[in-house]
Design a protein around this motif. Structure first.
Motif, PDB file in Angstrom:
ATOM      1  N   GLN A  46      -9.111   0.485  17.435  1.00 54.00           N
ATOM      2  CA  GLN A  46      -8.400  -0.360  16.496  1.00 54.00           C
ATOM      3  C   GLN A  46      -8.615   0.136  15.076  1.00 54.00           C
ATOM      4  O   GLN A  46      -9.660   0.663  14.737  1.00 54.00           O
ATOM      5  N   VAL A  47      -7.569  -0.039  14.265  1.00 50.96           N
ATOM      6  CA  VAL A  47      -7.663   0.265  12.846  1.00 50.96           C
ATOM      7  C   VAL A  47      -7.201  -0.950  12.067  1.00 50.96           C
ATOM      8  O   VAL A  47      -6.374  -1.739  12.550  1.00 50.96           O
ATOM      9  N   GLN A  48      -7.714  -1.092  10.880  1.00 48.93           N
ATOM     10  CA  GLN A  48      -7.251  -2.132   9.966  1.00 48.93           C
ATOM     11  C   GLN A  48      -6.349  -1.476   8.933  1.00 48.93           C
ATOM     12  O   GLN A  48      -6.695  -0.431   8.373  1.00 48.93           O
ATOM     13  N   LEU A  49      -5.207  -2.095   8.691  1.00 48.21           N
ATOM     14  CA  LEU A  49      -4.194  -1.531   7.809  1.00 48.21           C
ATOM     15  C   LEU A  49      -3.985  -2.427   6.599  1.00 48.21           C
ATOM     16  O   LEU A  49      -3.906  -3.656   6.741  1.00 48.21           O
ATOM     17  N   VAL A  50      -3.851  -1.809   5.439  1.00 48.97           N
ATOM     18  CA  VAL A  50      -3.584  -2.556   4.211  1.00 48.97           C
ATOM     19  C   VAL A  50      -2.451  -1.859   3.466  1.00 48.97           C
ATOM     20  O   VAL A  50      -2.572  -0.688   3.092  1.00 48.97           O
ATOM     21  N   GLU A  51      -1.362  -2.605   3.245  1.00 51.26           N
ATOM     22  CA  GLU A  51      -0.236  -2.077   2.482  1.00 51.26           C
ATOM     23  C   GLU A  51      -0.412  -2.376   0.996  1.00 51.26           C
ATOM     24  O   GLU A  51      -1.010  -3.388   0.627  1.00 51.26           O
ATOM     25  N   SER A  52       0.135  -1.519   0.176  1.00 52.45           N
ATOM     26  CA  SER A  52       0.147  -1.735  -1.264  1.00 52.45           C
ATOM     27  C   SER A  52       1.331  -0.996  -1.853  1.00 52.45           C
ATOM     28  O   SER A  52       1.964  -0.177  -1.185  1.00 52.45           O
ATOM     29  N   GLY A  53       1.627  -1.298  -3.116  1.00 49.51           N
ATOM     30  CA  GLY A  53       2.685  -0.590  -3.810  1.00 49.51           C
ATOM     31  C   GLY A  53       3.985  -1.344  -3.950  1.00 49.51           C
ATOM     32  O   GLY A  53       4.922  -0.858  -4.587  1.00 49.51           O
ATOM     33  N   GLY A  54       4.064  -2.519  -3.358  1.00 51.76           N
ATOM     34  CA  GLY A  54       5.276  -3.305  -3.500  1.00 51.76           C
ATOM     35  C   GLY A  54       5.407  -3.875  -4.902  1.00 51.76           C
ATOM     36  O   GLY A  54       4.501  -3.766  -5.732  1.00 51.76           O
ATOM     37  N   GLY A  55       6.567  -4.479  -5.159  1.00 54.52           N
ATOM     38  CA  GLY A  55       6.778  -5.082  -6.470  1.00 54.52           C
ATOM     39  C   GLY A  55       8.240  -5.357  -6.715  1.00 54.52           C
ATOM     40  O   GLY A  55       9.060  -5.316  -5.803  1.00 54.52           O
ATOM     41  N   LEU A  56       8.547  -5.640  -7.969  1.00 56.23           N
ATOM     42  CA  LEU A  56       9.910  -5.928  -8.409  1.00 56.23           C
ATOM     43  C   LEU A  56      10.454  -4.699  -9.128  1.00 56.23           C
ATOM     44  O   LEU A  56       9.800  -4.169 -10.033  1.00 56.23           O
ATOM     45  N   VAL A  57      11.638  -4.267  -8.728  1.00 57.59           N
ATOM     46  CA  VAL A  57      12.247  -3.093  -9.323  1.00 57.59           C
ATOM     47  C   VAL A  57      13.748  -3.315  -9.429  1.00 57.59           C
ATOM     48  O   VAL A  57      14.325  -4.057  -8.622  1.00 57.59           O
ATOM     49  N   GLN A  58      14.370  -2.696 -10.405  1.00 55.93           N
ATOM     50  CA  GLN A  58      15.814  -2.793 -10.544  1.00 55.93           C
ATOM     51  C   GLN A  58      16.508  -1.871  -9.551  1.00 55.93           C
ATOM     52  O   GLN A  58      15.939  -0.855  -9.121  1.00 55.93           O
ATOM     53  N   ALA A  59      17.718  -2.218  -9.224  1.00 53.60           N
ATOM     54  CA  ALA A  59      18.509  -1.362  -8.336  1.00 53.60           C
ATOM     55  C   ALA A  59      18.578   0.054  -8.914  1.00 53.60           C
ATOM     56  O   ALA A  59      18.745   0.234 -10.119  1.00 53.60           O
ATOM     57  N   GLY A  60      18.421   1.031  -8.021  1.00 64.78           N
ATOM     58  CA  GLY A  60      18.385   2.423  -8.441  1.00 64.78           C
ATOM     59  C   GLY A  60      16.997   2.948  -8.709  1.00 64.78           C
ATOM     60  O   GLY A  60      16.814   4.165  -8.857  1.00 64.78           O
ATOM     61  N   GLY A  61      16.037   2.049  -8.768  1.00 62.90           N
ATOM     62  CA  GLY A  61      14.669   2.441  -9.043  1.00 62.90           C
ATOM     63  C   GLY A  61      13.939   2.930  -7.805  1.00 62.90           C
ATOM     64  O   GLY A  61      14.512   3.042  -6.719  1.00 62.90           O
ATOM     65  N   SER A  62      12.653   3.209  -7.987  1.00 60.97           N
ATOM     66  CA  SER A  62      11.829   3.772  -6.917  1.00 60.97           C
ATOM     67  C   SER A  62      10.502   3.028  -6.802  1.00 60.97           C
ATOM     68  O   SER A  62       9.990   2.484  -7.790  1.00 60.97           O
ATOM     69  N   LEU A  63       9.977   3.025  -5.604  1.00 61.28           N
ATOM     70  CA  LEU A  63       8.634   2.534  -5.327  1.00 61.28           C
ATOM     71  C   LEU A  63       8.022   3.433  -4.266  1.00 61.28           C
ATOM     72  O   LEU A  63       8.738   3.994  -3.429  1.00 61.28           O
ATOM     73  N   ARG A  64       6.696   3.526  -4.277  1.00 67.87           N
ATOM     74  CA  ARG A  64       6.003   4.205  -3.197  1.00 67.87           C
ATOM     75  C   ARG A  64       5.007   3.237  -2.572  1.00 67.87           C
ATOM     76  O   ARG A  64       4.074   2.782  -3.236  1.00 67.87           O
ATOM     77  N   LEU A  65       5.254   2.924  -1.324  1.00 68.59           N
ATOM     78  CA  LEU A  65       4.342   2.067  -0.582  1.00 68.59           C
ATOM     79  C   LEU A  65       3.249   2.920   0.061  1.00 68.59           C
ATOM     80  O   LEU A  65       3.509   4.043   0.510  1.00 68.59           O
ATOM     81  N   SER A  66       2.062   2.356   0.110  1.00 68.97           N
ATOM     82  CA  SER A  66       0.943   3.006   0.784  1.00 68.97           C
ATOM     83  C   SER A  66       0.432   2.117   1.900  1.00 68.97           C
ATOM     84  O   SER A  66       0.409   0.899   1.771  1.00 68.97           O
ATOM     85  N   CYS A  67       0.027   2.747   2.967  1.00 74.25           N
ATOM     86  CA  CYS A  67      -0.603   2.063   4.094  1.00 74.25           C
ATOM     87  C   CYS A  67      -1.950   2.730   4.304  1.00 74.25           C
ATOM     88  O   CYS A  67      -2.012   3.856   4.806  1.00 74.25           O
ATOM     89  N   SER A  68      -3.001   2.045   3.895  1.00 73.35           N
ATOM     90  CA  SER A  68      -4.347   2.606   3.986  1.00 73.35           C
ATOM     91  C   SER A  68      -5.040   2.047   5.212  1.00 73.35           C
ATOM     92  O   SER A  68      -4.974   0.844   5.479  1.00 73.35           O
ATOM     93  N   ALA A  69      -5.709   2.922   5.940  1.00 73.44           N
ATOM     94  CA  ALA A  69      -6.329   2.529   7.198  1.00 73.44           C
ATOM     95  C   ALA A  69      -7.824   2.753   7.178  1.00 73.44           C
ATOM     96  O   ALA A  69      -8.320   3.704   6.568  1.00 73.44           O
ATOM     97  N   SER A  70      -8.523   1.877   7.859  1.00 79.59           N
ATOM     98  CA  SER A  70      -9.947   2.075   8.090  1.00 79.59           C
ATOM     99  C   SER A  70     -10.120   2.753   9.434  1.00 79.59           C
ATOM    100  O   SER A  70      -9.234   2.688  10.287  1.00 79.59           O
TER     101      SER A  70
END
Length: 126
Positions: A1-25
């Protein structure tokens, strides 16, 4: 088993960019295949992208193909979802999920995965 934690979300305008991360133990994360799913309010959870244990195979659904890219850095126990040219319809809670994947194949449905993160909200304004 691994524990997963997402990060990097947020509010952005259309056309913008985000990078989500999924960090695992866990030291065996490199043997896990990973998928990204998203769930909009009142809708079912949908598959977005997947990557195999080595990063040598990836897949994105047609609705995000050419805009999103999945990658991983096993040395950092992290999988990424780079999201460009975001649209309001991309608004959802994004979840990463993992399952043991020695075969090298990709996995596409929620039932394939037995480890899930808590999700991160992505909101794209028009």
């Amino acid at each position: 088993q691994v524990q997963l934690v997402e990060s990097g979300g947020g509010l952005v305008q259309a056309g913008g960019s985000l990078r989500l991360s999924c960090s695992a133990s866990g030291r065996t994360f490199s043997s896990y295949a990973v998928g990204w799913f998203r769930q909009a309010p009142g809708k079912e959870r949908k598959f977005v992208a997947a990557i195999n244990w080595s990063g040598g195979r990836t897949y994105c659904v047609d609705s995000v193909k050419g805009r999103f890219a999945i990658s991983r850095d096993n040395a950092k126990n992290t999988v990424y979802l780079q999201m460009n040219s975001l649209k309001p319809e991309d608004t959802a809670v994004y979840y990463c999920a993992a399952c043991v994947g020695y075969s090298g194949r990709l996995f596409y449905t929620p039932d394939d995965y037995d480890n899930w993160g808590q999700g991160t909200q992505v909101t794209v304004s028009s």
